[in-house]
Enzyme design. Structure first.
Site, mmCIF file in Angstrom:
data_model
loop_
_atom_site.group_PDB
_atom_site.id
_atom_site.type_symbol
_atom_site.label_atom_id
_atom_site.label_comp_id
_atom_site.label_asym_id
_atom_site.label_seq_id
_atom_site.Cartn_x
_atom_site.Cartn_y
_atom_site.Cartn_z
ATOM 1 N N HIS A 185 -9.917 1.602 -0.135
ATOM 2 C CA HIS A 185 -8.462 1.432 -0.091
ATOM 3 C C HIS A 185 -8.026 0.921 -1.458
ATOM 4 O O HIS A 185 -8.268 -0.236 -1.817
ATOM 5 C CB HIS A 185 -8.076 0.458 1.004
ATOM 6 N N HIS A 204 -2.972 7.565 6.384
ATOM 7 C CA HIS A 204 -3.108 6.285 5.696
ATOM 8 C C HIS A 204 -4.497 5.715 5.997
ATOM 9 O O HIS A 204 -5.188 5.253 5.095
ATOM 10 C CB HIS A 204 -2.007 5.326 6.140
ATOM 11 N N CYS A 260 0.793 -1.233 0.000
ATOM 12 C CA CYS A 260 0.000 0.000 0.000
ATOM 13 C C CYS A 260 0.825 1.282 0.000
ATOM 14 O O CYS A 260 0.259 2.371 -0.052
ATOM 15 C CB CYS A 260 -0.941 0.000 1.196
#
Length: 412
Positions: A331, A296, A166
């Site tokens: 996400h 995040h 990620c």
């Protein structure tokens, strides 16, 4: 504090995700708090979760001479490249600098693995051989999306893919910066692309990380992620002699690898803290210089808790306004860093802090200045955090050109 980083000019940027194709749709969706996550109906997936799917990806047509690259990931890349005149800007840079002087640096986590999933369903029943029209090197291969982008623009400069989960498309900014600093290139196409596939949906489900509702970063009841897909790009160049007042600069980068666990963050956010501190140091800034943090913020219990500890360790108890945009986009995994970099650039240019969508009750144990409502306020510098599996962490700092004293590092 003296900076150790020569800022770079983000001359053009664009993003395509479930909330919109291009900058205007993205900005409008953020301002309106658009709810774009939907119950999962992707392909044959049977899971009780929500996804962020980009409309129209299957309708994208590859150029005739690039048919071998046809897969969902490269189709989304093409769709993204053609928003906001970004493809024209890259071609202009190639004409200006030379096609061998423009690099391509792309982040992705699974690339075109969906094409392989489909190919395995159609294996020859006796031998198990894959179909002859399945071209691994141009579809699933992690490098394929950078290769596609490079060939799309007929570029011949360096090309690299970063696949660090990620944080992938945040780290490409660092790779590009090093290439520019060494003089190997004069401009860089950076970005991130990840698309929906069975591997990530069932994989995250097996880790008990998928939420059954739209993800709620930093909420007391947060219980997992909503997976999305996206393509986002930026064109990086050295700072020119003349800058537009609303031009966006990359001011600092911090990277770390805490290697605490394959899929869990360090419980105290050690690597995240180091990445943020390095970003501030490289930009010659103090914590008080940051006006907004795009967290995040994945909405899993452990990730949000670890990031919150890291943020308070760096910024103290009086943290700047912060939010996670994953409640809007989902996400987007390997594309998340680039998508959120673009959101930060929009926030700077429009004096706008986006709310953390879906979050209703902020976890009081996390002690952050988390934004539940949109707000309009002047922003000078913002930070974007991207933290991946295995402790691969990256923090980026962006600023408005009109607020930076750049005489000492301007290019001639």
């Amino acid at each position: 504090m003296k900076p150790t980083f020569n800022p770079l000019f983000i001359s053009h940027f664009t993003a395509t995700s479930c909330i919109g194709q291009g900058l205007q749709q993205t900005l409008d969706a953020l301002r309106q708090g658009k709810q774009a996550l939907k119950p999962c109906d992707f392909e044959t997936v049977d899971l009780n979760t929500l996804i962020g799917e980009v409309a129209g990806v299957d309708a994208v047509k590859m150029p005739a001479d690039m048919a071998d690259y046809n897969c969902r990931n490269n189709r989304l890349a093409k769709l993204g490249l053609e928003q906001d005149g970004f493809n024209d800007a890259v071609n202009m840079a190639a004409e200006k600098y030379g096609r061998d002087r423009v690099g391509v640096f792309i982040g992705t986590s699974t690339s075109g693995i969906f094409e392989t999933e489909l190919a395995f369903r159609h294996r020859e029943p006796v031998t198990g051989a894959l179909s002859a029209d399945f071209i691994y090197s141009k579809t699933q291969n992690t490098y394929s999306v950078a290769d596609f982008t490079r060939q799309y623009f007929k570029l011949t400069g360096p090309a690299v893919v970063v696949s660090s989960a990620c944080s992938s498309s945040a780290k490409v900014f660092s790779v590009a910066r090093r290439m520019l600093e060494t003089g190997l290139i004069d401009a860089a196409v950076v970005g991130g692309i990840d698309t929906l596939c069975l591997t990530t949906l069932y994989g995250f489900n097996s880790l008990d990380l998928l939420s059954t509702q739209a993800c709620r970063p930093y909420d007391t009841a947060r219980d997992g992620i909503s997976i999305g897909e996206a393509a986002a790009f930026a064109l990086l160049e050295k700072v020119p002699a003349s800058l537009p007042a609303n031009g966006v600069l990359l001011l600092g980068i911090g990277e770390s690898s805490d290697a605490y666990h394959m899929s869990s963050p360090h419980p105290e956010g050690l690597g995240a803290r180091i990445a943020m501190q390095q970003a501030l140091q490289s930009a010659g800034l103090t914590p008080s210089d940051i006006d907004y943090i795009n967290l995040h913020g994945t909405a899993t219990p452990s990730n949000d808790a670890a990031e919150a500890k890291a943020v308070t360790a760096v910024f103290g108890s009086n943290t700047p306004p912060c939010s996670s945009s994953k409640g809007a986009t989902g996400h987007t995994l390997g594309a998340a860093g680039a998508v959120e970099a673009v959101i930060c650039a929009l926030a700077l240019q429009h004096g706008f802090i986006p709310a953390g969508l879906n979050t209703s009750e902020i976890d009081p144990l996390l002690n952050l200045n988390y934004q539940l409502k949109n707000s309009n306020q002047s922003l000078n510098r913002v930070m974007s955090n991207s933290f991946g599996f295995g402790g691969t962490n990256c923090s980026l700092i962006f600023g408005l050109a009109q607020n930076e004293r750049h005489g000492s590092w301007q290019s001639n």
